[in-house]
Motif scaffolding. Sequence first.
Motif, PDB file in Angstrom:
ATOM      1  N   ALA A 108       0.820  -1.211   0.000  1.00 26.27           N
ATOM      2  CA  ALA A 108       0.000   0.000   0.000  1.00 26.27           C
ATOM      3  C   ALA A 108       0.855   1.262   0.000  1.00 26.27           C
ATOM      4  CB  ALA A 108      -0.931  -0.006   1.209  1.00 26.27           C
ATOM      5  N   ARG A 109       1.952   1.257   0.748  1.00 25.07           N
ATOM      6  CA  ARG A 109       2.664   2.522   0.960  1.00 25.07           C
ATOM      7  C   ARG A 109       4.087   2.525   0.438  1.00 25.07           C
ATOM      8  NH1 ARG A 109       3.348   4.794   6.014  1.00 25.07           N
ATOM      9  NH2 ARG A 109       3.654   2.737   6.935  1.00 25.07           N
ATOM     10  N   GLY A 110       4.520   1.402  -0.165  1.00 25.73           N
ATOM     11  CA  GLY A 110       5.837   1.387  -0.819  1.00 25.73           C
ATOM     12  C   GLY A 110       6.988   1.806   0.073  1.00 25.73           C
ATOM     13  N   ASP A 111       7.848   2.665  -0.472  1.00 26.55           N
ATOM     14  CA  ASP A 111       9.050   3.118   0.241  1.00 26.55           C
ATOM     15  C   ASP A 111       8.759   3.594   1.657  1.00 26.55           C
ATOM     16  OD1 ASP A 111      10.859   2.609  -1.771  1.00 26.55           O
ATOM     17  OD2 ASP A 111      10.768   4.624  -2.622  1.00 26.55           O
ATOM     18  N   LYS A 112       7.673   4.351   1.801  1.00 23.55           N
ATOM     19  CA  LYS A 112       7.317   4.896   3.133  1.00 23.55           C
ATOM     20  C   LYS A 112       7.243   3.775   4.159  1.00 23.55           C
ATOM     21  CE  LYS A 112       4.989   9.150   3.789  1.00 23.55           C
ATOM     22  NZ  LYS A 112       4.469  10.013   2.706  1.00 23.55           N
ATOM     23  N   ALA A 113       6.545   2.698   3.801  1.00 22.64           N
ATOM     24  CA  ALA A 113       6.394   1.569   4.722  1.00 22.64           C
ATOM     25  C   ALA A 113       7.736   0.894   4.976  1.00 22.64           C
ATOM     26  CB  ALA A 113       5.390   0.564   4.148  1.00 22.64           C
ATOM     27  N   VAL A 114       8.495   0.682   3.905  1.00 27.43           N
ATOM     28  CA  VAL A 114       9.797   0.014   4.053  1.00 27.43           C
ATOM     29  C   VAL A 114      10.701   0.822   4.988  1.00 27.43           C
ATOM     30  CG1 VAL A 114      11.900  -0.682   2.825  1.00 27.43           C
ATOM     31  CG2 VAL A 114       9.646  -1.152   1.815  1.00 27.43           C
ATOM     32  N   ILE A 115      10.697   2.119   4.816  1.00 24.75           N
ATOM     33  CA  ILE A 115      11.561   2.988   5.623  1.00 24.75           C
ATOM     34  C   ILE A 115      11.125   2.979   7.095  1.00 24.75           C
ATOM     35  CG2 ILE A 115      12.123   5.438   6.016  1.00 24.75           C
ATOM     36  CD1 ILE A 115      12.331   5.641   2.887  1.00 24.75           C
TER      37      ILE A 115
END
Lengths: 430, 430
Positions: free
Chosen positions: B43-50
């Motif tokens: 759902a949130r891509g990079d934001k979630a990974v970070i």
Amino acid sequence: MPQRLTTADADFETRFEAFLAEKREAEPDVAGAVRSIIADVRARGDKAVIELTEKFDALALTPETVRVPAAEIEAAWAATPEKTREALQTAEARIRSHHARQLPKDDRYTDGLGVELGSRWTAVESVGLYVPGGTASYPSSVLMNAVPAKVAGVKRIAMAVPARAGELNPLVLAAAHLAGVDEIYRIGGAQAVAALAYGTETIAPVVKIVGPGNAYVAEAKRQVFGRVGIDMIAGPSEILVIADGGNDPDWIAADLLSQAEHDPSAQSILITDDAGFAEAAEAAVERQLKQLPREATARASWETHGAVILVSSMTEAPAIADRIAAEHLELAVEEPEGLLAKISNAGAIFLGRHTPEVIGDYVGGSNHVLPTSRSARFSSGLSVLDFVKRTSILKLGPEQLKALAPAAMELARVEGLDAHGRSVGIRVNL
Amino acid sequence: MPQRLTTADADFETRFEAFLAEKREAEPDVAGAVRSIIADVRARGDKAVIELTEKFDALALTPETVRVPAAEIEAAWAATPEKTREALQTAEARIRSHHARQLPKDDRYTDGLGVELGSRWTAVESVGLYVPGGTASYPSSVLMNAVPAKVAGVKRIAMAVPARAGELNPLVLAAAHLAGVDEIYRIGGAQAVAALAYGTETIAPVVKIVGPGNAYVAEAKRQVFGRVGIDMIAGPSEILVIADGGNDPDWIAADLLSQAEHDPSAQSILITDDAGFAEAAEAAVERQLKQLPREATARASWETHGAVILVSSMTEAPAIADRIAAEHLELAVEEPEGLLAKISNAGAIFLGRHTPEVIGDYVGGSNHVLPTSRSARFSSGLSVLDFVKRTSILKLGPEQLKALAPAAMELARVEGLDAHGRSVGIRVNL
């Protein structure tokens, strides 16, 4: 109506991405139910299998009648009409000779240092073959699963097929007889998978389980994986036809419908560079649909999941085909070899105007168990390789060990694995 | 103390069965936690990974610093001591030359009817390689996973390795550099697997994910399977040593401990026909244990899962070895080829007194990613085959279609698939 996509449209990429991401099949959550069934079969063996078969298949069995006797199997073969028997024999012989070419060769060699290396292939000891009951109980699937196992050298093939209210498709028995299946049990569902994986008083456990099945069977295979090996979990069938304007629209329509009739979740896709042909093919599909006994199924598939993709030029087709990664791909063009060389993701490719995919379903010789749901990007159809496993072989003498010891010990050192280093060093006084 | 089993004992079969059935590793239920992480990354891509990396790895990243820059990777290689660099190069070259022999050959032929058949192999387009962080961050594993992918022709290899509090093992970067890994991301856990499978703004998705990891990584691989391909889910390591009385007990003890030091769940088993040697080897294990930096780990493994099996004669060993189906099997006997021919279930076999298994971990050339937990009964070690897929090819002309049509149409008829029959019949006027 099937979706219509045109590569020249500004929204093509967005729509094509959405099309690729579509889920065609609901995945019912049967994990809990399957877990209980497997635990029950592990705990109570035959008793559990018999109770569950009574409950789900309305069939009362005893430990003596779980297995189909040899006489019943032979009788099914004997009762098969001559024409059907010959068709099965043609299929079996062609599948066998094609798959024999897939047998991997052992490799044993000595390298420049004098180190002996090797890869040795051996057959999986025993295989469980699941065959669905009812209308999806296909003799061709029995051949496609059992023949590669036989060619691989599997010593024991045990088949499970549910017999709802006692009914077994005699052609499934006939195909099993022809393919050399060793044992047949009239059980199905998660209980059959559990019995094959863990064994019961009357069914010896197998090492690997293959074959298609419903959501319960698929989930049971997932859950017993590790205890036994499994083949892929197959999704609904797909065909992609790349056709130029030189085709008879009726031929291509028939091919699209041959997948659509399998299942409302099946998918048929046409890629063409000829807008007039696209229209003619769609019209032919509509005409033929009306004549099909399985019209409802085929129509549901075509109207919900079907698609016609119009490309500006056939040079656009390979990249699109690679993204679709279809189970079956027909190249119905004058010079299919050119396209073939540019496409890498597909379970099976059928070349030219005279190779309908259906030939591959039955008598082409190649396997009809193929990767679905875009998994041809990373996996292959069923083959002899699914019934063998490879063992690496390494043999050093004192000289070779001395030569390789410093590098091995250095890597063990930097990885902080002292016992690793010692097991080399102790032999070479390092 | 390790278990002692003697084939001559009346209770051997019962005890051996129980030994085989032992679970060596708890399987924590992390399915729910992993499901949330994957959904979040989708759902949130990079934001979630970070955010997840900050939470689990105590590392603050930005989209710009997720990827390890080329300069940092080159610097790691340049800073690697000469001796280590040479050891890595020896390993890489030997792995590469052995795996090059595994490249499957395309097969295209015409059969007696004039039907063209074929099997064509192509590389998987892109691969994600997971590398664990911390003490299990092994440069040798980077080579064992990346080199076969390169040999297969994979165009893009993206590596994920967690950098707890910013720390990366420079030798892992060096090995990745040497093997030709294309991209490295300093992320780990289920979030890294999700990012590789589904892609984010900065990480393009891959087609297949390989490599070892903890319970979260293993569960994430299970959950993304289907969207991408995965390799096997590896369990704790095992070694089985079949040794006669002619061995130095210290050598064999060192080999048993080389697996035991990996993990408290690792398993080391000795089969011998010499009771005196069994005792001497056990005593040697005890002596060597006390000198090991990883004594606690190795002792836990040996005392909880280790076993010494005394056979009445070496002729009993192959059947027992096949039931154990060990990941690593050493044949430390004078004439190992005789035993080799009788054993079929093992990930890798090491022949003779001068082939400690550790050579296969690093520089033998064969792969050290091997089937664990008895799965050598049905699966093989990692190879070039894990990075390619096979497409079946079929090509008929009008004559061949006419010859095969009757059998295909008969099978379609008995299976009740009318559209199947029609797609053949319409082309041959049947």
